[in-house]
Design an enzyme around this catalytic site. Structure first.
Site, short mmCIF file in Angstrom:
data_model
loop_
_atom_site.label_atom_id
_atom_site.label_comp_id
_atom_site.label_asym_id
_atom_site.label_seq_id
_atom_site.Cartn_x
_atom_site.Cartn_y
_atom_site.Cartn_z
N SER A 1 0.82 -1.21 0.00
CA SER A 1 0.00 0.00 0.00
C SER A 1 0.85 1.26 0.00
O SER A 1 1.92 1.30 0.63
CB SER A 1 -0.91 0.00 1.24
OG SER A 1 -1.56 1.24 1.39
N GLU B 1 0.09 3.63 1.64
CA GLU B 1 0.09 4.09 3.03
C GLU B 1 1.47 3.92 3.66
O GLU B 1 1.80 4.60 4.64
CB GLU B 1 -0.95 3.31 3.84
CG GLU B 1 -2.39 3.66 3.54
CD GLU B 1 -2.81 5.01 4.09
OE1 GLU B 1 -2.33 5.38 5.19
OE2 GLU B 1 -3.61 5.70 3.45
N TYR C 1 -1.35 -0.87 10.08
CA TYR C 1 -1.58 -1.43 8.75
C TYR C 1 -0.40 -1.14 7.83
O TYR C 1 0.13 -2.03 7.15
CB TYR C 1 -2.87 -0.85 8.17
CG TYR C 1 -3.10 -1.14 6.71
CD1 TYR C 1 -3.62 -2.36 6.30
CD2 TYR C 1 -2.80 -0.19 5.72
CE1 TYR C 1 -3.83 -2.64 4.95
CE2 TYR C 1 -3.01 -0.45 4.38
CZ TYR C 1 -3.53 -1.68 4.00
OH TYR C 1 -3.73 -1.94 2.66
#
Length: 329
Positions: A128, A130, A151
């Site tokens: 990701s 992120e 995460y």
């Protein structure tokens, strides 16, 4: 005549897994997928895409090495796509151990099974953007990771494990560093689906008020079916490489909210409340992404950006469909 290729999708019941299965079936693959307990999973997304009976599902627990090895030997895949694991950034703050184990340990088990088994298999791990954290300039494949959530930390660990097994053991392993991507197959608890569902109810006469957290955050939103096309393209290359998969256009969550409500003829400010209790403990304020490498080497470019994604989600919810897929165009 060559026999069809076989693909194994860990996490086939989720948004990306279901769309990827749809793509691979259309390309003539024998498609297998896993769930922690395939006997009780209803595989609603596969059913929605008309794939029940067209793919073979298996039970497998990614945190169990023997379980992973068993399904690998049973399927003997040519390609493996790891799309499994806890996928909510918000939930990762409440379930950090489950998040880290399902993502990073799960990836490690698949990779070590491939090393142990020794067959030539192409492996793709979905990570990701992120992982980048705050990006004051557009992030590409060389940008350092500064994750700000459990995460993102788990995805970063999975990324480096995938890279390590590629370099140490010569395996065909690569990571897709995926920007935010949405579709009607997302659960409604994810913010974009939540916004669209609430706006449609309000349009139909509901007096509810939509509560959101920090609407000032800025993200790069794309259309999920296009992103799984990029995953497949990555495993068709001559050598394994990592790619940022994104639209290259960043918008605030407030922009997304305003776009959805405006498309329905509504003023979002009259129906939406910001609730500080819904703010995450830590969050990147902005994500800027550079997908130039994917365009140059894969020939992949996003056709839909945030305004179009908002419209596609509205249309899909209204019509009960799953939206356009590029391989059926």
């Amino acid at each position: 005549m060559d026999s069809p290729r076989t693909a194994l999708i860990f996490g086939i019941s989720g948004q990306d897994g279901a769309y990827l299965a749809h793509l691979l079936v259309a390309k003539g693959y024998q498609v297998h997928g896993t769930s922690r307990d395939a006997e009780v999973n209803h595989f609603a997304n596969l059913e929605r895409l008309g794939l029940k009976g067209k793919v073979t599902v298996h039970s497998a627990a990614l945190n169990d090495f023997r379980s992973v090895l068993s399904v690998l030997r049973k399927v003997s895949p040519d390609e493996i796509y790891n799309l499994a694991g806890q996928s909510s950034v918000a939930l990762s703050f409440e379930q950090p151990v489950e998040t880290f184990e399902s993502i990073s340990v799960g990836s490690l088990n698949i990779l070590d099974c491939l090393r142990f088994d020794g067959r030539p298999v192409r492996f793709l791990n979905a990570v990701s953007t992120e992982c980048f954290g705050f990006t004051p300039t557009p992030a590409d494949e060389s940008t350092p990771f500064t994750p700000v959530s459990p995460y993102a930390t788990a995805k970063a660990a999975a990324y480096w494990t995938t890279s390590n097994y590629r370099d140490a053991y010569g395996l065909f392993t690569c990571s897709a560093i995926l920007g935010n991507h949405e579709s009607p197959l997302r659960p409604v608890r994810f913010v974009c689906r939540k916004i669209v569902s609430a706006a449609l109810r309000i349009k139909d006469g509901s007096s509810e008020r939509l509560k959101l957290g920090n609407v000032a955050i800025e993200r790069d939103w794309g259309w999920a079916p296009e992103y799984v096309m990029a995953l497949w393209l990555m495993l068709q290359q001559d050598k394994p490489e990592d790619f940022v998969i994104a639209t290259g256009a960043t918008h605030s969550l407030q922009d997304f909210v305003a776009t959805v409500f405006d498309r329905l003829g509504l003023d979002w400010t009259a129906h939406v409340d910001t609730d500080p209790a819904m703010f995450r403990p830590l969050e990147s304020p902005r994500t800027l992404l550079n997908p130039a490498k994917a365009a140059a080497k894969l020939g992949w470019r996003a056709g839909y950006r945030m305004p179009e994604v908002a419209q596609l989600l509205i249309a899909a919810d209204r019509q009960g469909c799953f939206g356009p897929t590029p391989w059926d165009a």
